[in-house]
Structures are given as C-alpha cells and as structure tokens.
Design a protein around this motif. Structure first.
Motif, PDB file in Angstrom:
ATOM      1  N   ALA A  56      54.502  11.657  39.158  1.00 32.64           N
ATOM      2  CA  ALA A  56      54.601  12.107  40.550  1.00 32.64           C
ATOM      3  C   ALA A  56      54.230  13.581  40.701  1.00 32.64           C
ATOM      4  CB  ALA A  56      55.995  11.850  41.104  1.00 32.64           C
ATOM      5  N   GLY A  57      53.148  13.973  40.044  1.00 35.65           N
ATOM      6  CA  GLY A  57      52.660  15.338  40.168  1.00 35.65           C
ATOM      7  C   GLY A  57      53.355  16.346  39.284  1.00 35.65           C
ATOM      8  N   THR A  58      54.261  15.904  38.425  1.00 42.01           N
ATOM      9  CA  THR A  58      54.933  16.800  37.488  1.00 42.01           C
ATOM     10  C   THR A  58      54.503  16.457  36.061  1.00 42.01           C
ATOM     11  OG1 THR A  58      56.876  15.380  37.181  1.00 42.01           O
ATOM     12  CG2 THR A  58      56.919  16.935  39.033  1.00 42.01           C
ATOM     13  N   TYR A  59      54.782  17.365  35.128  1.00 42.50           N
ATOM     14  CA  TYR A  59      54.346  17.184  33.744  1.00 42.50           C
ATOM     15  C   TYR A  59      55.548  17.339  32.801  1.00 42.50           C
ATOM     16  CZ  TYR A  59      49.810  17.765  35.916  1.00 42.50           C
ATOM     17  OH  TYR A  59      48.712  17.613  36.734  1.00 42.50           O
ATOM     18  N   PRO A  60      56.353  16.294  32.683  1.00 43.79           N
ATOM     19  CA  PRO A  60      57.575  16.409  31.875  1.00 43.79           C
ATOM     20  C   PRO A  60      57.312  16.643  30.389  1.00 43.79           C
ATOM     21  CG  PRO A  60      57.181  14.131  32.503  1.00 43.79           C
ATOM     22  CD  PRO A  60      56.230  14.968  33.289  1.00 43.79           C
ATOM     23  N   TYR A  61      56.124  16.266  29.921  1.00 44.69           N
ATOM     24  CA  TYR A  61      55.822  16.417  28.497  1.00 44.69           C
ATOM     25  C   TYR A  61      54.999  17.666  28.213  1.00 44.69           C
ATOM     26  CZ  TYR A  61      56.769  11.549  29.538  1.00 44.69           C
ATOM     27  OH  TYR A  61      57.326  10.403  30.040  1.00 44.69           O
ATOM     28  N   GLY A  62      54.813  18.515  29.235  1.00 50.71           N
ATOM     29  CA  GLY A  62      54.000  19.711  29.084  1.00 50.71           C
ATOM     30  C   GLY A  62      52.572  19.457  29.550  1.00 50.71           C
ATOM     31  N   LYS A  63      51.833  20.524  29.777  1.00 49.45           N
ATOM     32  CA  LYS A  63      50.476  20.387  30.321  1.00 49.45           C
ATOM     33  C   LYS A  63      49.393  20.331  29.255  1.00 49.45           C
ATOM     34  CE  LYS A  63      51.150  22.120  34.973  1.00 49.45           C
ATOM     35  NZ  LYS A  63      50.632  22.989  36.053  1.00 49.45           N
ATOM     36  N   LYS A  64      49.770  20.479  28.001  1.00 49.23           N
ATOM     37  CA  LYS A  64      48.789  20.353  26.940  1.00 49.23           C
ATOM     38  C   LYS A  64      48.461  18.877  26.753  1.00 49.23           C
ATOM     39  CE  LYS A  64      47.924  21.387  22.063  1.00 49.23           C
ATOM     40  NZ  LYS A  64      48.482  21.939  20.808  1.00 49.23           N
ATOM     41  N   LEU A  65      47.207  18.514  26.995  1.00 50.93           N
ATOM     42  CA  LEU A  65      46.822  17.112  26.973  1.00 50.93           C
ATOM     43  C   LEU A  65      46.606  16.603  25.549  1.00 50.93           C
ATOM     44  CD1 LEU A  65      44.319  16.961  29.957  1.00 50.93           C
ATOM     45  CD2 LEU A  65      46.739  16.469  29.954  1.00 50.93           C
ATOM     46  N   PHE A  66      47.235  15.486  25.243  1.00 54.83           N
ATOM     47  CA  PHE A  66      46.998  14.813  23.975  1.00 54.83           C
ATOM     48  C   PHE A  66      45.996  13.674  24.166  1.00 54.83           C
ATOM     49  CE2 PHE A  66      51.156  16.717  23.719  1.00 54.83           C
ATOM     50  CZ  PHE A  66      51.148  17.300  22.472  1.00 54.83           C
TER      51      PHE A  66
END
Length: 270
Positions: free
Chosen positions: A43-53
C-alpha cells in the motif's frame, strides 16, 4: 487463560537475523504469519526497506530464501515458531478516495479459494507442516474471503475494520448479537473463537503500548478467554520502546498465570 503472539509479514525479504533480533527477550512462542509470494511494497509503503532484491513487478517466493526456511524449520522443531498463511501476495490495489484495497478485499471468492488453497499447500510443502490458520493482509476478512475459508476449513484471526462485510446468516447474526451484547455489558471485546459454517474466527489486538492492552487482558482473564496480540517484526526492530513494553507485558501476564501458546491453540474450545 491463554495468551498468544502473532507476528506478520515474514516473507522472501526477511532475514533470519531480523526475526532473531525482533523476538529476543520475548519468552513466548511466536506464530509467524508468512507471505508465500510477496510483493515488495505494501500500500505504498516499504516495510522491508527500499533496497530492491527483486523487481517490484515480480512476486517473490519465500522458498527461494533457503537460509530463512532452514531457520524457521529449526524454530518449529524446537517449539519457537509455528506458521500461518498471511495472504497470497500481500498485494494492494489503489481505489478512489486515496484508499487501498488488500487482495482479500479486491478479489472474488473464486480467485481467493484457488489461490489461498495453492498458497497453503506451497507453505506446507516448504516447511513440512499442516497449516489451518489464515491471516488476511490488513485483517481484511471480506465476505468473499470468509466463504473461501469456509470451503477450505481454515480458521482466521483478525481485528474488526470498516471493510468487514458478510452475507446475513443465522450463524452470522448469532455471533454478531453475542459479541455486541458482551461488549455492551463488559466494555471489552469478546475473545472466544466463534464458529461459522466451515471455519472459526477469533479476534486479535494490535500492540500499541502496555497500558492500551491492560483492560482487555483483565477481561480475558476474568472470562477465561484467549488474548491474541499481533505485531510486525519490522516494526519491533524500528520501535525499541514498543518492544520493551511488549516484553514487560508478556512477562507480567505469564507471572500472573497466563499460559503462553501458539495462535492455533487459541481456537481450541475445550
């Protein structure tokens, strides 16, 4: 009375060290709500952080995180963890009025029936366990979701929200009246598991502070009802003060005679 701790959002992006750190000091079994094929953004948030895996356009399969699987399986063996199903993708869809709809609100019964069943079987295969509890993203158990759970025979645990919609039935009316009469008389929520056609439902409480949950705890103790608290491991990592209060509350409850159990045990009525 029984007390259980449910923690949401374990998925492909979760590191074993994050779970270890988040639950350090919590002397209670942890019921992990696991997302089998997660999306990166909620929902537009990044609970796992913004570094993309992985690409945010892909669904990330928890089975590809071998270190996490090994860690959780070891925790299951030693009685530290149990696994529940937390949605399918944990995907949200934009709605008018700047609202978001979770997948359990967005999709119809047929999609939910097929994909919840597929997801449960996938997690059962990955972890070598039997899963009978479904946790809807955002606790959004829609009417379509409830009907799917009826057919699948999966129990669910959630907190009431404004999107809770059901078809009228004798069981629904009975449970609705009983819950509201209890709340009117005692000023607290009913925490007994309620049976529907093919599944059971049990309320849960978001842990905000030790003081905020104390009244409900006293009610559950008085009426011998289970108390289920839900958290998010990433929130505990970001909020050390909240975690300290949670540890303090759990310790006080256990010293007061509460029995720490897995969430699945709270559906047992005898």
């Amino acid at each position: 009375m029984k007390i259980a701790l449910r923690d949401d959002d374990t998925c492909f992006y979760t590191k074993p060290s994050e779970l270890e750190e988040a639950f350090e000091g919590l002397n209670i079994p942890i019921s992990l709500s696991v997302v089998p094929f997660t999306v990166f953004s909620h929902a537009g948030t990044y609970p796992y952080g913004k570094k993309l895996f992985k690409s945010t356009e892909q669904y990330a399969d928890i089975a590809e995180n071998s270190s996490l699987i090994e860690y959780i399986k070891k925790g299951i063996k030693h009685g530290r963890y149990e696994v529940s199903l937390h949605g399918v993708h944990h995907e949200y869809f934009a709605k008018q009025g700047k609202e978001w709809a979770s997948e359990t609100e967005y999709y119809d019964k047929e999609w939910l029936l097929e994909n919840i069943d597929l997801s449960r079987k996938h997690l059962e295969s990955v972890f070598g366990v039997h899963i009978k509890t479904f946790i809807a993203p955002s606790n959004a158990v829609s009417g379509a979701c409830a009907m799917a759970l009826d057919e699948l025979g999966m129990n669910t645990n959630f907190t009431l929200n404004k999107h809770f919609v059901r078809s009228v039935s004798v069981q629904y009316l009975r449970n609705y009246i009983f819950s509201n009469v209890f709340r009117m008389f005692y000023g607290t929520r009913l925490c007994l598991p309620q049976r529907y056609k093919g599944h059971m439902e049990l309320t849960s409480f978001d842990f905000k502070s030790e003081d905020s949950i104390l009244c409900q705890y006293k009610s559950c103790k008085k009426h011998n009802q289970p108390l289920v608290i839900y958290t998010h491991y990433w929130d505990l990592l970001q909020s050390p003060e909240k975690k300290e209060q949670l540890i303090s509350f759990i310790n006080r409850a256990v010293q007061d005679g509460a029995e720490p159990v897995f969430l699945s045990k709270c559906f047992e009525t005898n």
